[in-house]
Design an enzyme around this catalytic site. Structure first.
Site, PDB file in Angstrom:
ATOM      1  N   LYS A  84       0.862  -1.179   0.000  1.00 34.10           N
ATOM      2  CA  LYS A  84       0.000   0.000   0.000  1.00 34.10           C
ATOM      3  C   LYS A  84       0.895   1.224   0.000  1.00 34.10           C
ATOM      4  CE  LYS A  84      -3.555   2.386   2.583  1.00 34.10           C
ATOM      5  NZ  LYS A  84      -4.543   2.305   3.663  1.00 34.10           N
ATOM      6  N   LYS A  93      -2.213  -1.596  -3.800  1.00 33.05           N
ATOM      7  CA  LYS A  93      -3.042  -0.400  -3.749  1.00 33.05           C
ATOM      8  C   LYS A  93      -2.182   0.848  -3.830  1.00 33.05           C
ATOM      9  CE  LYS A  93      -5.877   2.032  -0.459  1.00 33.05           C
ATOM     10  NZ  LYS A  93      -6.388   2.055   0.870  1.00 33.05           N
TER      11      LYS A  93
HETATM   12  C1  PBG Z   1      -7.332   3.521   5.459  1.00 30.13           C
HETATM   13  C2  PBG Z   1      -7.684   3.282   4.045  1.00 30.13           C
HETATM   14  C3  PBG Z   1      -7.516   4.208   3.011  1.00 30.13           C
HETATM   15  C4  PBG Z   1      -8.068   3.638   1.893  1.00 30.13           C
HETATM   16  C5  PBG Z   1      -8.535   2.363   2.233  1.00 30.13           C
HETATM   17  N1  PBG Z   1      -8.267   2.162   3.591  1.00 30.13           N
HETATM   18  C6  PBG Z   1      -7.003   5.597   3.013  1.00 30.13           C
HETATM   19  C7  PBG Z   1      -5.672   5.905   3.509  1.00 30.13           C
HETATM   20  O1  PBG Z   1      -4.792   5.062   3.654  1.00 30.13           O
HETATM   21  O2  PBG Z   1      -5.498   7.075   3.828  1.00 30.13           O
HETATM   22  C8  PBG Z   1      -8.128   4.342   0.566  1.00 30.13           C
HETATM   23  C9  PBG Z   1      -9.084   3.825  -0.429  1.00 30.13           C
HETATM   24  C10 PBG Z   1      -9.360   4.742  -1.551  1.00 30.13           C
HETATM   25  O3  PBG Z   1      -8.737   5.804  -1.745  1.00 30.13           O
HETATM   26  O4  PBG Z   1     -10.269   4.394  -2.322  1.00 30.13           O
HETATM   27  N2  PBG Z   1      -6.427   2.779   6.098  1.00 30.13           N
END
Ligand code: PBG
Length: 326
Positions: free
Chosen positions: A196, A249
Site C-alpha cells: 500500500k 493499492k
Molecule cells: C485507510 C484506508 C484508506 C483507503 C482504504 N483504507 C485511506 C488511507 O490510507 O489514507 C483508501 C481507499 C481509496 O482511496 O479508495 N487505512
C-alpha cells in the site's frame, strides 16, 4: 509484400477477436467498497466521487440488494464515524455495539451469502486521522497492534468473512491471525493490504470518511511510490504470517507491482482501484473528454491483465450493469 506473419489476421472479425482474447472481466472479480453512515434513511452524495454516496444501514441494505441482483456479492464496507466519537485510541473500532459491527451483523442477517471484506485500521475512528496510535508525532507500531487485534476480533464476532488490514504496521498479519485463531475464528480469512503506497490517490476516500490525517502524512508506514523490491519483502512477510490474499493499492499507477506479486506468489492477488483513480475517470468523462464506460472497462481489464484475480472498485456496480448489457 510477402509477409509470413500477419498478426492482423487474428483481429479480423469480432468472433475471431473473442476467440483469441486472453483476459476477461466478470462480475465475480469485483469487491465493491461502500461507505456506511449512522442513523436511518440517509443518503449523502460524495462530491469528489460522482455516483458514490454514504448510506445509513437501512438504505445500504437496499443498495446491496440491487448489487446482488446484478451479481456483485462481495463488499468492502467503511464506516463514517462522527468526529465526536473519535479519539486517540480509536475506541469505537472495537465497540461491539458501534456502527461497524452492527452494520456487519445486519448485512449477514439479511444476505447470508454476501461476503464482507472488513477494513482494519484506526484512521476512520482516530482523532489524529492516522492508522496507528500517535505519540509525540510518532506512529507507534507495537501498541497499535493491540488495537488492530481487538478491532479484527469484533469484526469476526459480528460475522465478517475476510479481515483486511490496511494500516501497514509491521507484524499485523501474524498478530491478527493468532488473535482470530485463539478465539476460534480459523475460518475467517485475511486479505492483507500488502503493498500500500503513500500517494496522492486517496483524497476522495478521505473526503468520504472525513479521515484525512490531522498532521503530517502517512510516509512512515505506507510505502514509497518509488519502490518495488520492498513490495516483495512485504509479500514475503504477509505470506509467512498467514495472509490468504495479497493486495496492491492503488492499482492503475501500480500495475507493475500487481504483475510482480503475481509472478512471485501463489496467493490470490487483489488490486484496489482507489478513490482518486475512480475520480479521474469520472471527471474526464463528465467533461466529455473520454468515454467513461469504455475507460472504466479498459482500466479494470488492465488490472486483470497485470495479474489481479480480484478487483476492489467503486465501479463494481456500474461495471456489472455494463457487463449485463453485453
Ligand atoms: C485507510 C484506508 C484508506 C483507503 C482504504 N483504507 C485511506 C488511507 O490510507 O489514507 C483508501 C481507499 C481509496 O482511496 O479508495 N487505512
Amino acid at each position: 509484400m510477402n509477409l509470413t506473419r500477419r498478426p492482423r489476421r487474428n483481429r479480423r472479425t469480432e468472433v475471431i477477436r473473442n476467440l483469441v482474447q486472453e483476459n476477461n472481466l466478470t462480475v465475480h472479480d469485483f469487491i465493491y467498497p461502500i461507505f456506511v453512515l449512522e442513523g436511518a434513511n440517509k443518503k449523502e452524495e460524495i462530491t469528489s466521487m460522482p455516483g458514490i454516496a454514504r448510506y445509513s444501514t437501512d438504505r445500504m441494505l437496499d443498495e446491496i440488494a440491487a448489487c446482488v441482483e446484478l451479481g456483485v456479492k462481495a463488499f468492502a464496507p467503511f464506516p463514517n464515524i462522527p468526529e465526536s466519537q473519535k479519539d486517540r485510541f480509536a475506541t469505537q473500532s472495537f465497540n461491539p455495539e458501534g456502527l461497524f459491527p452492527s452494520f456487519i451483523r445486519e448485512v449477514k442477517k439479511n444476505f447470508p451469502e454476501v461476503i464482507l471484506v472488513t477494513d482494519v485500521a484506526m484512521d476512520p475512528y482516530s482523532s489524529d486521522g492516522h492508522d496507528g496510535i500517535v505519540d509525540n508525532g510518532e506512529i507507534l507500531n507495537d501498541a497499535t497492534l493491540e488495537i488492530l487485534g481487538k478491532m479484527a476480533l469484533e469484526q469476526a464476532r459480528a460475522g465478517a468473512d475476510i479481515i483486511a488490514p490496511s494500516d501497514m504496521m509491521d507484524g499485523r498479519i501474524g498478530f491478527i491471525r493468532e488473535k482470530l485463531d485463539q478465539h476460534g475464528f480459523q475460518n475467517v480469512a485475511i486479505m492483507s493490504y500488502t503493498a500500500k503506497y503513500a500517494g496522492a490517490f486517496y483524497g476522495p476516500f478521505r473526503d468520504a470518511l472525513a479521515s484525512a490525517p490531522k498532521f503530517g502524512d502517512k510516509k512512515t508506514y505506507q510505502m514509497n511510490p518509488a519502490n518495488s523490491r520492498e513490495a516483495l519483502l512485504e509479500a514475503e512477510l504477509d505470506t509467512v504470517e498467514g495472509a490468504d490474499y495479497l493486495m496492491v493499492k492503488p492499482a492503475l499507477a501500480y500495475l507493475d507491482i500487481i504483475k510482480l506479486l503475481r509472478d512471485n506468489s501463489h496467493l490470490p492477488i487483489a488490486a484496489y482501484n482507489v478513490s482518486g483513480e475512480y475520480a479521474m475517470v469520472k471527471a474526464a468523462a463528465q467533461n466529455g473528454w473520454i468515454d467513461g464506460d469504455k475507460a472504466m472497462m479498459e482500466c479494470l481489464l488492465s488490472m486483470k491483465r497485470a495479474g489481479a484475480d480480484i478487483i476492489l472498485t467503486y465501479f463494481a456496480k456500474e461495471a456489472a450493469q455494463y457487463l449485463k448489457k453485453g
